[in-house]
Structures are given as structure tokens and as C-alpha cells.
Design an enzyme around this catalytic site. Structure first.
Site, short mmCIF file in Angstrom:
data_model
loop_
_atom_site.label_atom_id
_atom_site.label_comp_id
_atom_site.label_asym_id
_atom_site.label_seq_id
_atom_site.Cartn_x
_atom_site.Cartn_y
_atom_site.Cartn_z
N ASP A 43 0.81 -1.23 0.00
CA ASP A 43 0.00 0.00 0.00
C ASP A 43 0.84 1.27 0.00
O ASP A 43 0.28 2.37 -0.02
CB ASP A 43 -0.89 0.06 1.26
CG ASP A 43 -2.01 -0.95 1.22
OD1 ASP A 43 -2.19 -1.59 0.17
OD2 ASP A 43 -2.71 -1.11 2.23
N LYS A 60 0.01 4.35 19.15
CA LYS A 60 -0.93 5.48 19.26
C LYS A 60 -0.77 6.30 20.55
O LYS A 60 -1.66 6.34 21.39
CB LYS A 60 -2.37 4.97 19.13
CG LYS A 60 -2.62 4.31 17.78
CD LYS A 60 -4.04 3.87 17.57
CE LYS A 60 -4.17 3.27 16.18
NZ LYS A 60 -5.45 2.63 15.93
N ASP A 91 0.49 5.88 2.80
CA ASP A 91 -0.19 4.59 2.72
C ASP A 91 -1.49 4.88 1.98
O ASP A 91 -2.36 5.58 2.50
CB ASP A 91 -0.47 4.06 4.13
CG ASP A 91 -1.27 2.78 4.13
OD1 ASP A 91 -2.13 2.61 3.24
OD2 ASP A 91 -1.08 1.94 5.02
#
Length: 369
Positions: free
Chosen positions: A120, A171, A227
């Protein structure tokens, strides 16, 4: 390879092609994601060309979904490029590490390092620099990292001034780093001893162990990265790619009446009079754009027709689709293959499945089945 900085003929790469491409539907209902055209060329072909340019002569594609279609279409391109393509078939999804173990006999056939990349990713592929960086530190693996605006959406990478990775933080809520894993790696074959043929995540199961043993390094990517696995990012990636093309290969961009900014047009496409095309537009083979059309920040795929006086912004028009006259489309709308949009309609953020005919406006984002 490490003895020769000019990347030798022993170089191999494995591309993780596996998934179903659900994030890029409805386009991937017609075509496997690696074959969807990004800037008028299949996504995977951008990667293959960059690998060949860096001296790579053997590429393994780790596939599970619609492999036959990929084999058929890519063999022709591989022959042109002079690269050997090997298809490694997964009978069950093996994650991001399992495919390396499945292809172990090929990857371990040489003592030279090999590349691994996520299918990707679109960027200024740094394969030659990556080899040199990897050989200089002499450890087992190197991952490419890239800077992002919103690190809290990703897992971030912490590393010292030499590039030795200290930690991965998933994250983070508070700012600790803005560097993330770019999905491009180089490994020594010894990494294969860490992986079995079973569903395994390279990021969650292999990298932490390598980090603990100080065997994993990070190299900063210069230039753009994206991406492009979902429509919003596909269009952002297209803007970044066209900007890079402007800097490096500007003659490839289209110049003509009514063109604004960076625009890529296939020579077989036809554009009518009084149009305003751009900025950030790609128009594929055999596309017909009639008079008075305005298109910006959009991709028009092969064989599509945009009738007169329509206005398109932030959308992807699928193969052989037809947009009627005086239509307005915006809001990251994606028309699948062979969709018909009737005249004088408004579509905002619609995801339209293949072979549908749209006869009423779609004012709010929705999936049209």
C-alpha cells in the site's frame, strides 16, 4: 550486496500483497488492490520499477486473494522490466511476518539481505540508501521511518542518534515522537529463524524481540510518503506524487489549455474545449472529457467518460464509468467500475458499487449498492 554498495544482482524483495483491499472498495471489487492504477500505473508497478532501478532481479509476491489475475497481468510487466516474479501463495492469511517464513527457501538461498515492503506504500523509494545504511550498522534489520503530522493515529518509533531502535509506542496520547514505521524493511536472512509459518505480526511479535537485542535500526525517509490503502489517502498520495513528479520529471506532466497545477494525462485521453483541469488530477487511457468540464484533486480511470459541464472535486471515477452532463461530484466520492451517473445530479461522498446506475442525487456520504 553489503560488500558492494551498488546493490548487486543477488538482491531480492518480498512484497506483502495478501489482503482483500476492503478499505479501497468499491474499486477492489473489480480489481485486486495492487493492480488499481495510481497515477496511471498499477500501484504494484511503482514498487517493482523502483526495486528494479535499485538492482533487484527477483521479487516474491506474497499473495492470497485473486492471485491468478495478478499473475496474468504482472507477468507481462515483469518481462518488460527484466525481473523474475515469484508468487508465494498463502492458503490462510499469515499476517505481516508469516509470508517471510513461507518464502524461506527462496529468501535464505543467498546470504545477502533482502527487502520487504507493504504493497500500500507510495513514496520516493530509498532502496539504494537503505542498503548502504543497513550494511554500515551491520545488524539484523533496518526499517524505514517517516515523519507524520498526527503521530497519535499511528504507532511511533523511538531510536537513538545512530538509528538504533529503543521502543515502539502504539498510538501515543502525549507527544513522544512523530516518526512512524513506513512499511519498508531490509533484513539479513538470519531474521527468518525468528519466524514460523503461521499468522504472525512482524510489528508486534518480531520487532520487539529484535529491539530488545539491539538488532533493529531505523533510517529516516526523505521525501514524500503515503499509505494509499483508502480513498482519502489515495487522493492525498496522488497530490504528493504529482508534486514529486514536478520536481524530478516535470516533462511527464501535462500542459495544455485550461490546465492548472500538476496534471497527468494519458496520451490516448481526449479533453474537450473550455475545460479547467487541475490542480492534482490524473486522467487515464481512453478517457473522454467533454467540453466545459471542471476537475480538481481527482483520478479518472481508464475508459471513463465525463460529459459536458460537469464539476468534479476529490473523487475517483472508476473504469468505464460515465458521469452525465451538469453533474457535481465531491466529498471523496468513489464510483466503481461501469457506473452511470445521470445528468444534473449531485453526489457528495458516495461509494457506488460497480455496474450501478444513479438516477437521484446523493447529498450525504453513503454506500450505494
Amino acid at each position: 550486496m553489503c560488500g558492494n554498495p551498488a546493490v548487486g544482482n543477488g538482491t531480492r524483495a518480498l512484497i506483502l500483497v495478501g489482503g482483500y483491499g476492503t478499505r479501497l472498495r468499491p474499486l477492489t471489487l473489480s480489481t485486486p488492490k495492487p493492480l488499481v492504477e495510481f497515477a496511471n500505473k498499477p500501484i504494484l508497478l511503482h514498487q517493482l520499477e523502483a526495486l528494479v532501478d535499485a538492482g533487484c532481479r527477483q521479487v516474491i509476491l506474497a499473495v492470497s486473494y485473486r492471485a491468478e489475475q495478478m499473475e496474468k497481468e504482472l507477468k507481462v510487466e515483469a518481462k518488460k522490466l527484466g525481473v523474475e516474479l515469484i508468487f508465494s501463495h498463502e492458503t490462510e492469511p499469515l499476517g505481516t511476518a508469516g509470508p517471510l517464513a513461507l518464502a524461506k527457501t527462496i529468501l535464505a538461498a543467498s546470504s545477502e539481505p533482502f527487502f520487504v515492503l507493504n504493497s500500500d506504500v507510495i513514496c520516493d523509494f530509498p532502496f539504494k540508501q537503505l542498503v548502504q545504511f543497513h550494511c554500515n550498522h551491520g545488524k539484523e534489520g533496518t526499517i524505514v521511518v517517516t515523519k507524520v503530522e498526527e503521530p497519535s493515529k499511528y504507532g511511533v518509533v523511538l531510536y537513538d542518534e545512530n538509528g538504533c531502535i529503543k521502543n515502539f509506542i502504539e498510538k501515543p496520547q502525549e507527544f513522544v515522537s512523530n516518526k512512524i514505521n513506513a512499511g519498508i524493511y531490509i533484513f539479513n536472512p538470519s531474521v527468518l529463524d525468528r519466524i514460523e509459518v503461521k499468522p504472525t505480526s512482524i510489528e508486534k511479535e518480531v520487532f520487539p524481540e529484535m529491539t530488545q537485542q539491539q538488532e533493529l535500526y531505523a533510517m529516516d525517509l526523505t521525501g514524500f510518503w503515503m499509505d494509499i490503502g483508502q480513498p482519502k489517502d489515495f487522493l492525498t498520495g496522488m497530490c504528493l506524487y504529482l508534486s514529486s513528479l514536478r520536481q524530478k520529471q516535470s516533462p511527464k506532466l501535462y500542459t495544455g489549455p485550461g490546465v492548472v497545477g500538476n496534471v497527468l494525462v494519458d496520451p490516448t485521453a481526449k479533453i474537450g474545449e473550455g475545460c479547467r483541469i487541475g490542480p492534482n488530477v490524473t486522467i487515464g487511457p481512453d478517457v473522454v472529457i467533454e467540453d466545459g468540464v471542471c476537475i480538481k484533486r481527482s483520478t479518472i480511470l481508464k475508459g471513463a467518460i465525463v460529459r459536458s459541464h460537469s464539476w468534479l472535486d476529490s473523487c475517483i471515477v472508476g473504469w468505464r464509468s460515465t458521469v452525465g452532463r451538469w453533474v457535481r461530484i465531491e466529498g471523496i466520492t468513489v464510483l466503481g467500475e461501469d457506473v452511470i451517473v445521470k445528468d444534473e445530479l449531485y453526489i457528495n461522498g458516495g461509494q457506488v458499487l460497480p455496474h450501478k446506475s444513479i438516477a437521484a442525487s446523493v447529498p450525504e456520504p453513503q454506500i450505494i449498492m
